[in-house]
Design an enzyme around this catalytic site. Structure first.
Site, mmCIF file in Angstrom:
data_model
loop_
_atom_site.group_PDB
_atom_site.id
_atom_site.type_symbol
_atom_site.label_atom_id
_atom_site.label_comp_id
_atom_site.label_asym_id
_atom_site.label_seq_id
_atom_site.Cartn_x
_atom_site.Cartn_y
_atom_site.Cartn_z
ATOM 1 C CG HIS A 23 -2.176 -0.826 0.983
ATOM 2 N ND1 HIS A 23 -2.206 -2.179 1.255
ATOM 3 C CD2 HIS A 23 -3.409 -0.515 0.501
ATOM 4 C CE1 HIS A 23 -3.407 -2.655 0.962
ATOM 5 N NE2 HIS A 23 -4.153 -1.670 0.496
ATOM 6 N N GLY A 24 2.055 1.207 0.479
ATOM 7 C CA GLY A 24 2.848 2.424 0.479
ATOM 8 C C GLY A 24 4.243 2.226 1.025
#
Length: 469
Positions: A320-321
């Site tokens: 996700h990041g």
């Protein structure tokens, strides 16, 4: 190019549909591929080269694996080569800066680096290519011999930017044979409009409210305002991402493709385990199929199963990041899922349904703090405000926000539960007469489209949260 943009709605999509439906079937894939590459190049013309090279790599590796199906060693070498290159490309573009910054901070050194723009959709199309190459090696699917069809699988614009993640097995037959009809076009258009309304009317409005709340320093947030901010973001990201998924699935249907559902009213869940069966279903399924099960799944000792779960959720956070708060977010859910499985799951199941919902929602909201915060330190400060470490318990501002936006909060609650779908069905089936139902359907959906377009024209706030993933 965003689905929720005037350019897409009134220029790209109408032209693409007109050309696609006029063309004979043998040309449809080629035309759709050209349109998809143009769609991607509209936002990032430089990174179209990266996508084309990635397509060629996986196409030829898939062919090589199939050609060496009788020679396990050669097939495995091609598989490992393709997997490593795919992962290295993803790591380089998405995580290189994060790794360098972490090393600089940990060892107090200064390694210079040039920050690169993240290629949009790279997390999604890389996972699709990995699923293809692995399934060819497993013998679950045959290698795609048509370069055009394989390139279309990777770059198909409805699901290219933000999923759902479509495994090749799900779409293999559709690439060569799919039903294209006016009925599917209409059904797809209705689902697209529902997704557009979710995104433009609800997600964008919640996003503006959330920015208003978080513009205040964390130390000045009251407990109720901090929780309201968390709830507002929970609505924003749900309607933003599920709305975009609905648009993607609707667009796919308009072009004859069927993609599986990516969200299933997740906020009605009674546990975090259930939440992750309902939220971003394609990502959870991908990690289960290609990471969790190969690690041994739950067919191992308890300690090894716990390790497997934590590995999967650490990777989920990283997907996700490229930041520590995302890794902690993933590990946070990993810990909760382990405890639900081995410690307090039976206790939660014995609680009244209302308490189960409260339990799940509180843990989910806490998790969103790690997700929306710009750093791990900022997340900790926000959590501190949620338990009284800010400016007290309540102030007038929180009631002002609620009273000035109560209608949107009410619509968000209805639309995030099964009630929303039931209400829409009752409205559309208000009469036994078919011509009345048709008229009502036209009015409802054109009304949603008109209001959505009006929001797009009058507002400059139209982000898409998952672009950064």
């Amino acid at each position: 190019m965003l689905f929720s943009s005037i350019t897409f709605l009134f220029l790209f999509l109408p032209i693409m549909l007109a050309v696609y439906y006029i063309a004979p079937f043998r040309l449809k894939n080629g035309l759709l591929l050209i349109g998809s590459l143009f769609f991607y190049a509209w936002g990032e013309p430089v990174y179209i080269i990266l996508m084309v090279l990635s397509i060629l790599l996986n196409y030829f590796c898939g062919m090589d694996i199939e050609n060496n199906s009788e020679n396990e060693a050669k097939a495995k070498r091609s598989l490992i080569f393709a997997v490593v290159v795919n992962i290295l490309l993803l790591v380089f573009f998405k995580y290189f800066g994060f790794f360098v910054e972490s090393i600089n901070g940990l060892f107090r050194v200064h390694i210079p680096y040039r920050e690169l723009a993240l290629p949009i959709g790279i997390s999604f199309y890389t996972f699709q290519e990995l699923s293809y190459i692995i399934d060819v090696y497993r013998g679950k699917v045959k290698a795609q011999h048509s370069l055009v069809d394989f390139a279309l699988y990777v770059s198909l614009f409805p699901q290219l930017i933000a999923g759902p993640i479509v495994c090749y097995e799900e779409i293999e037959e559709q690439l060569s044979s799919r039903k294209i009809s006016a009925r599917k076009l209409g059904n797809g258009a209705m689902l697209f409009i529902v997704g557009l309304a979710k995104k433009v009317i609800l997600a964008n409005t919640m996003g503006e409210i959330f920015e208003q709340i978080t513009s205040t320093a964390t130390s000045n947030l009251t407990v109720l305002m901090a929780w309201l901010g968390c709830i507002t973001y929970a609505f924003q990201i749900y309607f933003d991402f599920s709305g975009y998924s609905d648009m993607a699935i609707g667009l796919g249907r308009m072009f004859g493709f069927e993609f599986r559902k990516n969200f299933d009213i997740p906020y009605v869940s009674k546990s975090v385990t259930e939440f992750w069966r309902r939220w971003h279903i394609s990502l959870s399924s991908w990690f289960r199929e290609y990471v969790y099960i190969p690690l041994g799944g739950n067919r191992v000792t308890i300690s090894r199963n716990i390790l497997n779960l934590m590995i999967v959720w650490a990777l989920t956070g990283m997907w996700h990041g490229a930041a520590w708060n995302f890794i902690v977010w993933g590990l946070y859910y990993g810990v909760i899922l382990v405890f639900e499985k081995y410690v307090w799951g039976a206790i939660v199941d014995s609680l009244p349904a209302a308490l189960q919902h409260v339990y799940a929602l509180v843990l989910i909201l806490v998790g969103w703090v790690f997700f929306f915060s710009p750093s791990l330190g900022a997340a900790i400060r926000y959590l501190f405000a949620m338990v009284g470490g800010g400016a007290g318990f309540v102030d007038r501002e929180v009631f002002f926000v609620i009273f000035t936006h109560w209608l949107f909060y009410l619509l968000a609650v209805i639309a995030s539960t099964a009630v929303g779908g039931k209400v829409l069905k009752k409205i559309l089936n208000c009469s036994r007469k078919s011509f009345v139902r048709t008229a009502v359907t036209i009015v409802v959906f054109f009304g949603m489209l008109a209001v959505s377009v009006a929001y797009l024209i009058t507002s400059t706030y139209n982000p898409f949260l998952y672009f950064r993933f």
